[in-house]
Design a protein around this motif. Structure first.
Motif, PDB file in Angstrom:
ATOM      1  N   ALA A 155      17.216 -18.689  22.037  1.00  0.00           N
ATOM      2  CA  ALA A 155      17.491 -17.434  23.166  1.00  0.00           C
ATOM      3  C   ALA A 155      16.060 -16.861  22.596  1.00  0.00           C
ATOM      4  CB  ALA A 155      18.431 -17.965  22.997  1.00  0.00           C
ATOM      5  N   ASP A 156      16.125 -16.938  20.997  1.00  0.00           N
ATOM      6  CA  ASP A 156      15.146 -15.750  20.576  1.00  0.00           C
ATOM      7  C   ASP A 156      14.056 -15.780  20.873  1.00  0.00           C
ATOM      8  OD1 ASP A 156      17.062 -14.928  18.898  1.00  0.00           O
ATOM      9  OD2 ASP A 156      16.546 -16.008  17.176  1.00  0.00           O
ATOM     10  N   TYR A 157      13.023 -17.208  21.233  1.00  0.00           N
ATOM     11  CA  TYR A 157      11.811 -17.480  21.959  1.00  0.00           C
ATOM     12  C   TYR A 157      11.658 -17.150  23.235  1.00  0.00           C
ATOM     13  CZ  TYR A 157       8.166 -19.884  23.542  1.00  0.00           C
ATOM     14  OH  TYR A 157       7.322 -20.456  24.282  1.00  0.00           O
ATOM     15  N   LEU A 158      12.747 -16.672  23.834  1.00  0.00           N
ATOM     16  CA  LEU A 158      13.022 -16.893  25.098  1.00  0.00           C
ATOM     17  C   LEU A 158      12.900 -15.268  25.826  1.00  0.00           C
ATOM     18  CD1 LEU A 158      15.207 -19.299  27.155  1.00  0.00           C
ATOM     19  CD2 LEU A 158      13.216 -19.540  27.130  1.00  0.00           C
ATOM     20  N   ASN A 159      13.716 -14.420  24.507  1.00  0.00           N
ATOM     21  CA  ASN A 159      12.991 -13.016  24.378  1.00  0.00           C
ATOM     22  C   ASN A 159      12.257 -12.590  24.313  1.00  0.00           C
ATOM     23  OD1 ASN A 159      15.886 -12.606  25.714  1.00  0.00           O
ATOM     24  ND2 ASN A 159      17.266 -12.813  23.584  1.00  0.00           N
ATOM     25  N   SER A 160      11.579 -12.989  23.237  1.00  0.00           N
ATOM     26  CA  SER A 160      10.565 -12.619  22.681  1.00  0.00           C
ATOM     27  C   SER A 160       8.949 -13.492  23.918  1.00  0.00           C
ATOM     28  CB  SER A 160       9.787 -13.288  21.413  1.00  0.00           C
ATOM     29  OG  SER A 160       9.495 -14.918  21.188  1.00  0.00           O
ATOM     30  N   VAL A 161       9.308 -14.499  24.715  1.00  0.00           N
ATOM     31  CA  VAL A 161       8.005 -14.068  25.431  1.00  0.00           C
ATOM     32  C   VAL A 161       8.505 -13.823  27.209  1.00  0.00           C
ATOM     33  CG1 VAL A 161       7.194 -16.423  24.195  1.00  0.00           C
ATOM     34  CG2 VAL A 161       9.043 -16.837  25.556  1.00  0.00           C
ATOM     35  N   VAL A 162       9.644 -14.007  27.391  1.00  0.00           N
ATOM     36  CA  VAL A 162      10.241 -12.866  28.747  1.00  0.00           C
ATOM     37  C   VAL A 162      11.494 -11.598  28.699  1.00  0.00           C
ATOM     38  CG1 VAL A 162      10.452 -13.381  31.712  1.00  0.00           C
ATOM     39  CG2 VAL A 162      10.664 -15.728  29.134  1.00  0.00           C
ATOM     40  N   SER A 163      10.141 -10.509  29.214  1.00  0.00           N
ATOM     41  CA  SER A 163      10.834  -9.279  28.542  1.00  0.00           C
ATOM     42  C   SER A 163      12.056  -9.510  30.120  1.00  0.00           C
ATOM     43  CB  SER A 163       9.610  -8.730  29.065  1.00  0.00           C
ATOM     44  OG  SER A 163       9.434  -8.338  30.559  1.00  0.00           O
ATOM     45  N   GLY A 164      12.826  -9.147  29.650  1.00  0.00           N
ATOM     46  CA  GLY A 164      14.379  -8.938  30.571  1.00  0.00           C
ATOM     47  C   GLY A 164      14.819 -10.462  30.437  1.00  0.00           C
ATOM     48  N   ALA A 165      14.512 -11.228  30.172  1.00  0.00           N
ATOM     49  CA  ALA A 165      14.882 -12.823  29.951  1.00  0.00           C
ATOM     50  C   ALA A 165      17.188 -12.511  29.192  1.00  0.00           C
ATOM     51  CB  ALA A 165      14.224 -13.751  29.488  1.00  0.00           C
ATOM     52  N   GLU A 166      17.145 -11.197  28.809  1.00  0.00           N
ATOM     53  CA  GLU A 166      18.884 -11.533  28.468  1.00  0.00           C
ATOM     54  C   GLU A 166      19.097 -12.654  27.620  1.00  0.00           C
ATOM     55  OE1 GLU A 166      20.666  -9.213  31.266  1.00  0.00           O
ATOM     56  OE2 GLU A 166      19.273  -8.303  31.245  1.00  0.00           O
ATOM     57  N   ALA A 167      18.003 -14.405  27.065  1.00  0.00           N
ATOM     58  CA  ALA A 167      18.674 -15.219  26.894  1.00  0.00           C
ATOM     59  C   ALA A 167      19.693 -14.735  26.192  1.00  0.00           C
ATOM     60  CB  ALA A 167      17.705 -15.716  26.756  1.00  0.00           C
ATOM     61  N   LYS A 168      20.892 -15.962  25.551  1.00  0.00           N
ATOM     62  CA  LYS A 168      21.985 -15.499  25.295  1.00  0.00           C
ATOM     63  C   LYS A 168      22.193 -17.114  24.657  1.00  0.00           C
ATOM     64  CE  LYS A 168      25.848 -13.448  26.433  1.00  0.00           C
ATOM     65  NZ  LYS A 168      26.853 -12.580  26.969  1.00  0.00           N
ATOM     66  N   ALA A 169      22.183 -17.231  23.002  1.00  0.00           N
ATOM     67  CA  ALA A 169      23.404 -18.408  22.969  1.00  0.00           C
ATOM     68  C   ALA A 169      24.628 -19.081  23.127  1.00  0.00           C
ATOM     69  CB  ALA A 169      22.876 -18.921  21.445  1.00  0.00           C
ATOM     70  N   LEU A 170      25.469 -19.527  23.730  1.00  0.00           N
ATOM     71  CA  LEU A 170      26.770 -19.464  24.350  1.00  0.00           C
ATOM     72  C   LEU A 170      27.173 -20.772  23.099  1.00  0.00           C
ATOM     73  CD1 LEU A 170      26.955 -19.394  27.709  1.00  0.00           C
ATOM     74  CD2 LEU A 170      27.575 -17.243  26.223  1.00  0.00           C
ATOM     75  N   GLU A 171      27.265 -20.509  22.182  1.00  0.00           N
ATOM     76  CA  GLU A 171      28.300 -21.433  20.896  1.00  0.00           C
ATOM     77  C   GLU A 171      28.961 -22.231  21.872  1.00  0.00           C
ATOM     78  OE1 GLU A 171      25.671 -23.020  18.748  1.00  0.00           O
ATOM     79  OE2 GLU A 171      24.329 -21.689  18.830  1.00  0.00           O
ATOM     80  N   ALA A 172      29.580 -23.963  22.071  1.00  0.00           N
ATOM     81  CA  ALA A 172      30.273 -23.445  22.170  1.00  0.00           C
ATOM     82  C   ALA A 172      31.586 -24.468  21.401  1.00  0.00           C
ATOM     83  CB  ALA A 172      30.590 -24.509  23.576  1.00  0.00           C
ATOM     84  N   GLU A 173      33.166 -24.472  21.251  1.00  0.00           N
ATOM     85  CA  GLU A 173      33.651 -24.884  20.180  1.00  0.00           C
ATOM     86  C   GLU A 173      33.532 -26.121  20.258  1.00  0.00           C
ATOM     87  OE1 GLU A 173      36.734 -22.640  18.716  1.00  0.00           O
ATOM     88  OE2 GLU A 173      35.724 -21.162  18.366  1.00  0.00           O
ATOM     89  N   VAL A 174      34.229 -26.460  21.271  1.00  0.00           N
ATOM     90  CA  VAL A 174      34.503 -28.000  22.339  1.00  0.00           C
ATOM     91  C   VAL A 174      33.326 -27.940  23.300  1.00  0.00           C
ATOM     92  CG1 VAL A 174      36.306 -29.541  23.109  1.00  0.00           C
ATOM     93  CG2 VAL A 174      36.692 -27.054  22.282  1.00  0.00           C
ATOM     94  N   GLY A 175      32.351 -29.220  23.463  1.00  0.00           N
ATOM     95  CA  GLY A 175      31.367 -29.742  24.861  1.00  0.00           C
ATOM     96  C   GLY A 175      30.345 -28.752  24.183  1.00  0.00           C
ATOM     97  N   ASP A 176      29.723 -28.555  25.085  1.00  0.00           N
ATOM     98  CA  ASP A 176      28.020 -28.504  24.871  1.00  0.00           C
ATOM     99  C   ASP A 176      28.105 -27.326  24.564  1.00  0.00           C
ATOM    100  OD1 ASP A 176      27.321 -30.933  25.019  1.00  0.00           O
ATOM    101  OD2 ASP A 176      27.554 -31.234  26.456  1.00  0.00           O
ATOM    102  N   SER A 177      27.334 -26.813  23.499  1.00  0.00           N
ATOM    103  CA  SER A 177      26.223 -25.284  23.839  1.00  0.00           C
ATOM    104  C   SER A 177      25.555 -24.804  24.912  1.00  0.00           C
ATOM    105  CB  SER A 177      26.159 -25.272  22.496  1.00  0.00           C
ATOM    106  OG  SER A 177      27.289 -25.204  21.323  1.00  0.00           O
ATOM    107  N   SER A 178      25.188 -23.523  24.726  1.00  0.00           N
ATOM    108  CA  SER A 178      24.161 -23.558  26.536  1.00  0.00           C
ATOM    109  C   SER A 178      23.659 -22.297  26.191  1.00  0.00           C
ATOM    110  CB  SER A 178      24.576 -24.246  27.614  1.00  0.00           C
ATOM    111  OG  SER A 178      25.632 -23.076  27.554  1.00  0.00           O
ATOM    112  N   VAL A 179      22.758 -22.205  26.954  1.00  0.00           N
ATOM    113  CA  VAL A 179      21.618 -20.703  26.058  1.00  0.00           C
ATOM    114  C   VAL A 179      22.053 -19.876  27.754  1.00  0.00           C
ATOM    115  CG1 VAL A 179      19.285 -19.509  26.836  1.00  0.00           C
ATOM    116  CG2 VAL A 179      20.187 -21.573  24.957  1.00  0.00           C
TER     117      VAL A 179
END
Ligand code: SF4
Lengths: 206, 160
Positions: free
Chosen positions: A6-30
């Protein structure tokens, strides 16, 4: 790992608003902003550090009651991508408003990044109704071309007649049987509820 | 032997030939088709009944085994195939899906509720999927039907 991406995406694509969604169960995602999905995908593929060179699948999910806390109805498009050189996998998500049949939600096609997206996006369009802008061959893939509606939307109503064929002929629906089953299920539920109540009361007495 | 004479009704003679060389069309739709292939293969050997020659074109086939789920997308194509077959032609509907929509009868928005909605069916074989024995019984039922037909009288003389 999702946080770094997410940090990488925010640094290279302006306005990407990337956010890491950490899941307690199942898969995490961005989660990224839907307008920038094409640039985000290109960046992930081109970066020396991540090298996401394979698109595994694209899937659409309908959330008419919103996701989690957020109650706005959305359609989520998930991109499952992998890097065969770095041996990593990640899920990218975008969320778009649901729209309706005349006014389908739009997402940029990523066919120019991974050719594998072609059929995946057609399937997503066919079943949940997301329009992929700049797709080279934007047609339905499973349903016939003259089909109405997008069947995996939660509010989908089947057509009554398709090309002169009745979809649910009344004489083949076993309506008395269906009523019987509904009735039986109700009785079962009532019996179960009564048994549960009796158990709880017995517990209280003890 | 070579000088002997057999006396029998023309209809019976034709039917004897027809019923022992019922050629199905090569045509499978879903899981039931796998069972149909097993029926055609060595263990169950549909050829014993003269039905093993799966024809690759409707023009040469005598009957059609509708083996599997008939989707609404497929239904018009099945109808076309049926119309392309030469008379006399028969249809055997194999499995719950082709009979009545099968597991999709209530919520299958994309499934035709029985192939008899679009083409006439002669024999229904129940099961999900029917075992090869059941399909063979269906074929034998069809053979009985063919053997009892009076084609010359009912079709040709009447229409002459
Ligand atoms: S009847 Fe059962 S086995 Fe046959 S096609 Fe339908 S689902 Fe498959």
């Amino acid at each position: 790992m999702h946080k770094e991406i997410a940090d990488y995406l925010n640094s290279v694509v302006s306005g990407a608003e990337a956010k890491a969604l950490e899941a307690e169960v199942g898969d995490s995602s961005v989660l990224v902003a839907s307008e920038h999905i094409l640039k985000v995908c290109q960046a992930l593929k081109d970066s020396d550090e991540h090298q996401y060179n394979v698109l595994q699948t694209i899937s659409g999910v309908d959330y008419p009651e919103g996701v989690g806390e957020d109650k706005t109805p959305v359609i989520e498009v998930n991109y499952m991508i992998a890097s065969f050189t770095k041996n990593t996998e990640i899920i990218l998500k975008v969320r778009v408003p649901r729209g309706d049949d005349e006014n389908l939600p739009k997402v940029d096609s990523v066919c120019s990044v991974w050719t594998a997206a072609d059929w995946q996006e057609r399937e997503c369009y066919d079943l949940v109704g997301v329009e992929f802008v700049n797709h080279p061959d934007h047609r339905r893939i499973l349903n016939p071309y003259d089909w109405k509606g997008h069947p995996l939307r939660k509010d989908y109503k089947a057509q009554e007649v398709y090309q002169g064929m009745t979809v649910y002929p009344e004489d083949k629906q076993n309506i008395p049987e269906q009523d019987f089953i509904v009735e039986q299920n109700k009785l079962n539920d009532e019996a179960k509820a009564a048994a549960k109540k009796a158990r709880e009361e017995a517990k209280k007495d003890n | 032997m070579q000088d002997s004479v057999v006396l029998l009704k023309m209809d019976d003679f034709l039917n004897w030939g027809r019923k022992n060389s019922l050629w199905p069309m090569t045509f499978g739709l879903a899981c039931c088709a796998i069972e149909m292939m097993a029926t055609g293969a060595a263990k169950y050997d549909l050829e014993r009944f003269g039905c093993g020659a799966f024809m690759a074109t409707p023009r040469r086939a005598d009957f059609m085994i509708v083996a599997g789920t008939v989707t609404l997308k497929m239904a018009p194509r099945i109808k076309t195939l049926y119309e392309q077959m030469a008379e006399p032609k028969y249809v055997l509907s194999m499995g719950s899906c082709a009979n009545k929509g099968g597991p999709y009868w209530q919520h299958g928005y994309h499934v035709l509720k029985g192939v008899d909605e679009v083409i006439p069916v002669d024999v229904y074989v129940p099961g999900c999927p029917p075992r090869p024995e059941a399909l063979i019984e269906g074929v034998m039922t069809l053979q009985k039907k063919v053997a009892n037909e009076r084609l010359l009288r009912d079709k040709w003389v009447k229409n002459a």
